[in-house]
Scaffold this active site. Structure first.
Site, PDB file in Angstrom:
ATOM      1  N   ASP A  25      23.758   5.750  25.737  1.00  0.00           N
ATOM      2  CA  ASP A  25      24.195   5.910  27.130  1.00  0.00           C
ATOM      3  C   ASP A  25      24.661   7.338  27.369  1.00  0.00           C
ATOM      4  OD1 ASP A  25      23.764   3.278  27.719  1.00  0.00           O
ATOM      5  OD2 ASP A  25      25.878   2.737  28.011  1.00  0.00           O
ATOM      6  N   LYS A  82      19.567   1.976  34.518  1.00  0.00           N
ATOM      7  CA  LYS A  82      19.914   0.594  34.830  1.00  0.00           C
ATOM      8  C   LYS A  82      19.792   0.306  36.320  1.00  0.00           C
ATOM      9  CE  LYS A  82      23.410   0.188  31.162  1.00  0.00           C
ATOM     10  NZ  LYS A  82      22.785  -0.759  30.234  1.00  0.00           N
ATOM     11  N   GLY A 154      31.117  -2.095  26.721  1.00  0.00           N
ATOM     12  CA  GLY A 154      32.337  -1.365  27.056  1.00  0.00           C
ATOM     13  C   GLY A 154      33.568  -1.863  26.338  1.00  0.00           C
ATOM     14  N   ARG A 166      22.757 -13.813  16.123  1.00  0.00           N
ATOM     15  CA  ARG A 166      22.685 -14.970  15.219  1.00  0.00           C
ATOM     16  C   ARG A 166      22.142 -16.207  15.952  1.00  0.00           C
ATOM     17  NH1 ARG A 166      24.862 -15.072  10.124  1.00  0.00           N
ATOM     18  NH2 ARG A 166      26.323 -13.411   9.579  1.00  0.00           N
ATOM     19  N   GLY A 215      28.876  -3.317  22.337  1.00  0.00           N
ATOM     20  CA  GLY A 215      30.014  -3.332  21.433  1.00  0.00           C
ATOM     21  C   GLY A 215      29.832  -2.541  20.151  1.00  0.00           C
ATOM     22  N   GLY A 236      26.453   2.306  23.793  1.00  0.00           N
ATOM     23  CA  GLY A 236      26.905   2.697  25.122  1.00  0.00           C
ATOM     24  C   GLY A 236      28.148   3.539  25.034  1.00  0.00           C
ATOM     25  N   SER A 237      29.267   2.916  25.285  1.00  0.00           N
ATOM     26  CA  SER A 237      30.537   3.631  25.338  1.00  0.00           C
ATOM     27  C   SER A 237      30.945   4.181  23.975  1.00  0.00           C
ATOM     28  CB  SER A 237      31.615   2.674  25.838  1.00  0.00           C
ATOM     29  OG  SER A 237      31.106   1.884  26.897  1.00  0.00           O
TER      30      SER A 237
END
Lengths: 293, 190
Positions: A25, A82, A154, A166, A215, A236-237
């Protein structure tokens, strides 16, 4: 092959080229440049990274096309962006500026609480999030040519991406071991077309590339998702919310390439500076993964 | 027959599938210690050349592979792999390296057909093989070639396949289509 089928095949094949890579990101051309230098195989252009969207609240939308263009000019790797779930006009805009991949994403505020975009009517490829096999196959049926776990964007908390990967894997294994005559019922339960169920049964995998997302904050997180069967990773973050983005990004890239080499991952995990501040799933009010099923 | 497949990033598994179907054994090259395994030929797959080029250097693989190529090991390079072999790369963005291995005297143009909307599928002649299906994904083409480079394939007046001594390079992806003749020709070089 019809023109639409040929385009869909080419779009699935672009995702194949991204395998074993890290998609990062970025919110500015400078960040895009840092990401490419660090070894990103693509960048996701967005106005605010998920952690900031989460903090700011309110409605989050597709990014300014001018900002996206700036990022397209800054790098040679593919540029993704996005749009909101169901917002097919945002998708049309992104197609008009020749984006390489559209992420119809639960990270943004949904524009439609019933219908996803009919992705078959677009020439550009789409990636969509999924938290189980049913969601993944529904998105593929709508025309997605790449899937990623939803995870919980995030947060810097890997637990949900692990749960989704999973779950998908165990559902795929279950289908693979079924008798042919049980597949009709499986299609009904999963709420997906029979031919997709049959594909998974015969091949033991999704018909498109499957990445992990939501995550991932450390090289070990990325390697964990790869060992669980992800074909690549979105971060991302985790990168630009950390103390040393360039170093952390480069370490995550190498951990994805050599995801079974614990000794190397140990080296890569050293001296990375501060990781992004994590939020546990119990501490958040908004579960983005619950958007769009 | 053992083929070393560069497995840093990209579509390396697709090459392995074709080569194994043809009876070859593949080993994945992911870091420097993998290079001490014996192998007879090398595949440089598609993916992102910036990623592969960077990892080759940072994982300590670059010099060894470059000397293997210079010492005559047969190489099959597709798309990003072809960019790694080119002596010069056109359309570089500021800060990107001027070349990687640079072992084929040719100039290659990165993302020459534009973005993903410019990706396409076609069929065309490859010298010595015949008409083959060709899948171009955000592909480069070869803008010019130097001495001793044999042009193997041309699509719409653009060079998309070359051979130089022990190296074959294509800007499309033979590993994505069911036709295995290019991989067969590669195995014959061993």
């Amino acid at each position: 092959m019809t023109a639409a089928n040929e385009r869909y095949k080419l779009n699935k094949e672009l995702a194949q080229m991204l395998k074993g890579g890290v998609i990062m990101d970025v919110t500015t051309p400078e960040q895009a440049h840092i990401a490419e230098e660090a070894g990103a195989c693509a960048v996701m252009a967005l106005e605010r990274i998920p952690a900031d969207i989460r903090a700011a609240g309110g409605v989050s939308r597709m990014s300014d096309p001018k900002m996206i263009r700036g990022i397209q000019e800054a790098v040679s790797i593919p540029v993704m962006a996005k749009c909101r779930i169901g917002h097919f006009v945002e998708a049309q805009v992104l197609e008009a500026i020749e984006i390489d991949y559209i992420d119809e994403s639960e990270v943004l505020s949904p524009a439609d609480d019933v219908y996803h975009i009919n992705k078959r009517s677009f020439k550009v490829p789409f990636v969509c999030g999924a938290k189980d096999l049913g969601e993944a196959l529904r998105r593929i049926n709508e025309g997605a040519s790449m899937i990623r776990t939803k995870g919980e964007p995030g947060t810097g908390d890997i637990v949900q991406a692990v749960r989704h990967m999973r779950k998908m894997n165990s559902e795929i294994q279950k289908l693979t071991s079924m008798r042919e005559d049980e597949l009709f019922e499986a299609a009904k339960v999963l709420q997906v077309p029979y031919d997709l169920v049959q594909y998974v049964h015969d091949n033991g995998r999704l018909p498109v590339v499957n990445f992990a997302a939501g995550g991932v904050a450390t090289p070990a997180d990325a390697a964990l998702m790869m060992q669980l069967g992800a074909e690549g990773v979105f971060v991302g973050s985790g990168i630009f919310k950390s103390g040393n983005p360039a170093k952390r990004a480069a370490s995550i890239v190498k951990a994805v390439t050599n995801y079974t080499d614990a000794k190397l991952i140990a080296e890569l995990s050293a001296d990375l500076g501060e990781a992004m501040v994590g939020i546990n799933e119990q501490e958040i009010a908004l579960l983005m993964a619950e958007r769009g099923k | 027959m053992k083929i070393g497949v560069l497995a840093l990033q990209g579509a390396f598994a697709e090459h392995e599938k074709v080569l194994e179907q043809l009876g070859a054994e593949c080993i994945e090259l992911r870091q420097d210690r993998d290079l001490s395994e014996p192998y007879d030929a090398l595949v440089l797959p598609g993916g992102e050349s910036t990623v592969q080029g960077k990892l080759l250097k940072e994982l300590g693989m670059f010099d060894t592979i470059k000397s293997q190529i210079q010492n005559g090991m047969p190489v099959l390079a597709t798309c990003a792999g072809a960019i790694l072999l080119a002596e010069t790369i056109d359309g570089q963005i500021k800060g990107q390296p001027e070349q990687y291995f640079g072992t084929i005297p040719m100039c290659i143009r990165r993302n020459a057909y534009g973005r993903q909307l410019g990706s396409f599928h076609t069929e065309a002649q490859v010298a010595g093989i015949g008409t083959v299906p060709m899948t171009f994904i955000r592909a480069p083409y070869i803008a010019s070639v130097g001495d001793g480079v044999e042009v193997l394939a041309v699509v719409e007046e653009r060079i998309v396949g070359v051979k130089h001594k022990n190296q074959m390079a294509f800007s499309f992806h033979p590993e994505l289509d069911p036709d295995v003749r290019i991989h067969k020709a590669f195995l014959k070089m061993i």
